[in-house]
Design an enzyme around this catalytic site. Structure first.
Site, PDB file in Angstrom:
ATOM      1  N   GLU A   1      39.802  50.687  50.583  1.00 55.61           N
ATOM      2  CA  GLU A   1      38.848  49.800  49.886  1.00 55.61           C
ATOM      3  C   GLU A   1      39.543  48.608  49.228  1.00 55.61           C
ATOM      4  O   GLU A   1      39.154  48.158  48.156  1.00 55.61           O
ATOM      5  CB  GLU A   1      38.010  50.616  48.884  1.00 55.61           C
ATOM      6  CG  GLU A   1      37.228  51.731  49.574  1.00 55.61           C
ATOM      7  CD  GLU A   1      36.514  52.691  48.632  1.00 55.61           C
ATOM      8  OE1 GLU A   1      36.407  52.406  47.433  1.00 55.61           O
ATOM      9  OE2 GLU A   1      36.069  53.745  49.122  1.00 55.61           O
TER      10      GLU A   1
ATOM     11  N   GLU B  15      34.608  57.215  54.671  1.00 59.86           N
ATOM     12  CA  GLU B  15      33.946  57.704  53.446  1.00 59.86           C
ATOM     13  C   GLU B  15      32.538  57.171  53.412  1.00 59.86           C
ATOM     14  O   GLU B  15      32.322  55.975  53.648  1.00 59.86           O
ATOM     15  CB  GLU B  15      34.641  57.162  52.190  1.00 59.86           C
ATOM     16  CG  GLU B  15      35.549  58.103  51.484  1.00 59.86           C
ATOM     17  CD  GLU B  15      35.997  57.542  50.131  1.00 59.86           C
ATOM     18  OE1 GLU B  15      35.147  57.323  49.248  1.00 59.86           O
ATOM     19  OE2 GLU B  15      37.198  57.331  49.968  1.00 59.86           O
TER      20      GLU B  15
END
Ligand code: BMA
Length: 367
Positions: free
Chosen positions: A185, A291
């Site tokens: 991320e 995810e």
């Protein structure tokens, strides 16, 4: 005679050069990691379902051997098991979510022995001021790179990660294969390695250094590496802004919770996954939704009406290797329902689909 000797000499030199080049070009994972060939063998047959911390705890239970919220609801374990290493770099005995590392190691080996795949994320504390991964007030990355003021301390952190990985062994004492998904991320602005706190060049150096150190200096050969930006890209070029290199990365990933929350958000997830898949195809690598989830599963049909729709897309169902939902922590948040939860039936229906693979199905289909 002289001429033919010369030709032989030239040919031999060429052969040596060619063989040296092909040896040095080989990525460690190409030759040694069975996970890659397993994932390649199931491509197009089904998408593995994964769950973070699945065997460690769930809603109303913790550390009970054999338990799993996915199994409670769907009758079988996930095929992919996620674990979190944050805290190991400080020598802690438990991770930042209170999972003891010894227990994690035992359960990961068990997951491997059952036929599952393990993937490890890492939300490390910073070597500067010891702040958590979510602290973006301190500039960290450039100081921990080679030549930086805190490089040696950072190496000590990587050494702790390496110790854990080198001790992931089966009963015969052999190291088990696994996926490592560090520095994820990075396109977001919430971690100290995020796009607001370091440049993409610094980030790439950090990623490359970490993986090369673990592979080359620490001799960890059975590790695949996943690259997992969040949703903040609109093209292949943007997606690759932080990409550390083909020799570093094995799995082309996406973390995406946010887009699902938009109106018709699943379409946006599909669009981003198409970009991810295009990159993976060009690079001849595996793609994954590394995810995802809906916090506390507040929509009882989320699994079939959102995630299910994404995974039914014809390109995604042919190409994507796995999709993993986050952890079930009763005190913080959960991403998979439990018996009695309003989403239970729908999640089971979704997991019963023949193209969504739990552990038994994966074991039957893989090479
Ligand atoms: C986040 C949350 C946190 C947790 C972290 C690392 O998404 O679940 O509670 O500490 O992941 O597992």
């Amino acid at each position: 005679m002289k001429n033919s000797n010369n030709i032989i000499c030239i040919l031999t030199t060429l052969l040596v050069i060619i063989s040296c080049t092909s040896v040095s070009k080989k990525e460690p994972s190409e030759t040694m990691n069975p996970i890659l060939s397993q994932l390649q063998s199931i491509k197009g047959k089904g998408i593995l379902f994964g769950h973070q911390d699945d065997l460690a705890y769930g809603i109303n239970w913790k550390y009970i051997d054999g338990e799993s919220d996915v199994k409670r609801v769907a009758g079988d374990y996930p095929a992919l098991f996620g674990w979190e290493l944050g805290g190991i770099e400080l020598g802690h005995e438990v991770n930042l979510d209170s999972v003891p590392f010894d227990e994690m190691r035992r359960l990961a080996v068990k997951a491997h022995e059952m036929g599952g795949i393990n993937t490890f994320s890492w939300h490390p504390y910073s070597v500067i001021k010891g702040v958590s991964s979510w602290n973006t007030e301190t500039v960290v990355v450039k100081h921990i790179l080679p030549g930086g003021s805190h490089h040696q301390q950072f190496i000590a952190h990587l050494d702790k990660v390496a110790d854990f990985f080198l001790n992931l062994k089966n009963v015969d004492g052999e190291n088990i294969p696994f996926i490592f998904r560090p520095w994820h991320e990075m396109d977001g602005t919430w971690f100290w390695w995020g796009s607001n706190v370091c440049t993409s060049e610094e980030f790439k150096k950090l990623f490359r250094f970490s993986v090369e150190y673990l592979r080359k200096e620490k001799g960890i050969e059975n590790m695949l590496v996943a690259y997992s930006p969040d949703r903040n890209f609109n093209s292949e070029k943007e997606y690759l802004t932080w990409y550390p290199g083909d020799e570093i990365v094995d799995i082309i990933g996406l973390d995406n919770y946010h887009d699902f929350k938009l109106k018709d958000g699943y379409k946006e997830v599909i669009r981003k996954l198409h970009i991810v898949i295009d990159v993976a195809k060009e690079k001849n690598k595996i793609s994954a939704l590394t995810e995802t989830g809906l916090e506390n599963v507040t929509d009882p049909t989320w699994f079939s009406s959102q995630l299910g729709k994404v995974l039914s897309d014809s390109i995604i169902s042919n190409e994507l290797s796995y999709a993993m939902v986050w952890r079930n922590d009763p005190k913080v948040h959960f991403f998979f329902p439990y018996p009695g939860h309003p989403a239970e039936k729908d999640a089971k229906k979704f997991l019963d689909r023949s193209d969504i693979l739990l552990l038994n199905e994966f074991n039957q289909l893989k090479n």
